[in-house]
Design a protein around this motif. Sequence first.
Motif, short mmCIF file in Angstrom:
data_model
loop_
_atom_site.label_atom_id
_atom_site.label_comp_id
_atom_site.label_asym_id
_atom_site.label_seq_id
_atom_site.Cartn_x
_atom_site.Cartn_y
_atom_site.Cartn_z
N GLU A 1 0.84 -1.21 0.00
CA GLU A 1 0.00 0.00 0.00
C GLU A 1 0.87 1.25 0.00
O GLU A 1 0.59 2.22 -0.72
CB GLU A 1 -0.93 -0.01 1.22
N VAL A 2 1.95 1.24 0.81
CA VAL A 2 2.88 2.37 0.83
C VAL A 2 3.57 2.52 -0.52
O VAL A 2 3.78 3.63 -1.02
CB VAL A 2 3.91 2.22 1.96
N GLU B 1 2.34 1.71 -3.48
CA GLU B 1 1.38 2.31 -4.41
C GLU B 1 1.26 3.80 -4.17
O GLU B 1 1.19 4.60 -5.11
CB GLU B 1 0.02 1.63 -4.28
N GLN B 2 1.25 4.20 -2.89
CA GLN B 2 1.15 5.62 -2.57
C GLN B 2 2.39 6.37 -3.04
O GLN B 2 2.29 7.48 -3.59
CB GLN B 2 0.96 5.80 -1.06
N GLU C 1 -2.04 4.49 -9.86
CA GLU C 1 -0.66 4.86 -9.52
C GLU C 1 -0.16 6.05 -10.32
O GLU C 1 0.88 6.62 -10.01
CB GLU C 1 0.26 3.67 -9.77
#
Length: 281
Positions: A62-63, A65-66, A136
Amino acid sequence: MIGLVAEDLEAFAVFARHRNFTRAAAELHVSQPALHTRIRKLEARLGRSLYLKQGRLLRLTEVGEQLAAFANDSRDRAAEFLGTLDLAPSRPLVLVAGSGTYLYLLGDPIRRFLAKGRELQLRTGDASETLAAVREGTADVGVTALTVPPDDLECEVLSQYPQTLITRADHRLADRRSIRLKDLQDEALVVPPKGRPHRQQLERSMLDQGIRWSVAVEAEGWELLVHFVRLGVGPAVVNGSVRVTSAVRRIPVKDLPPVRYYIVTRGDASDRVDELKGMLL
């Protein structure tokens, strides 16, 4: 993003797009170990893992992708700012869609867009890859078939098609104006490989109605699937957008839901993205 430099962000953005160290390193013109080291240092600075290995595949956390979205957004903002100063040309828009979508839905709009002198980079991907690329920021616009559109992206219906059975003229169902799934009892079908969304939906629908069926052959891509039907290997259930020849009959399947194709963008779409969307629609 304290402690992160533009080169690090660009390197991670390229890695996130490929999810492959070899291809990403080749694009960046660095060695694979050097890129691996750079991303490990990024993880150390952030104190978080940016990707995970699942079998042979690499998946962003998740990090991750962020961070990829942040890196692409930073690149786009820099390019937009430089463009206002006439110091650098804006990058081409990136469109991602499946091979069937390009073949049957997007040919004419793409030709019109390019005829206006616009730049467009084309990429292919299935539904999950298309959503991930738009999410993304590695793609500006995605076009894909979706059962349920995600809440975090802008999704606008492009077109809708019934699901149809295609078969040769000598098949027992060839003269029917429409069929229901129960008419496929004990039929051997030409289908996409296991795990593909179209195959999964067909299997669930057959299972829900207690219909027995078997696999005649698995075919990757609509064109090969239609080819096997023409050869007489068996009938197939396809999206209504798929083109067939006069040697193949097309029969609507009444109890399968229509296939809806969506144009997918982020909420902060630019004027160029809106122009492309308008042409696709």
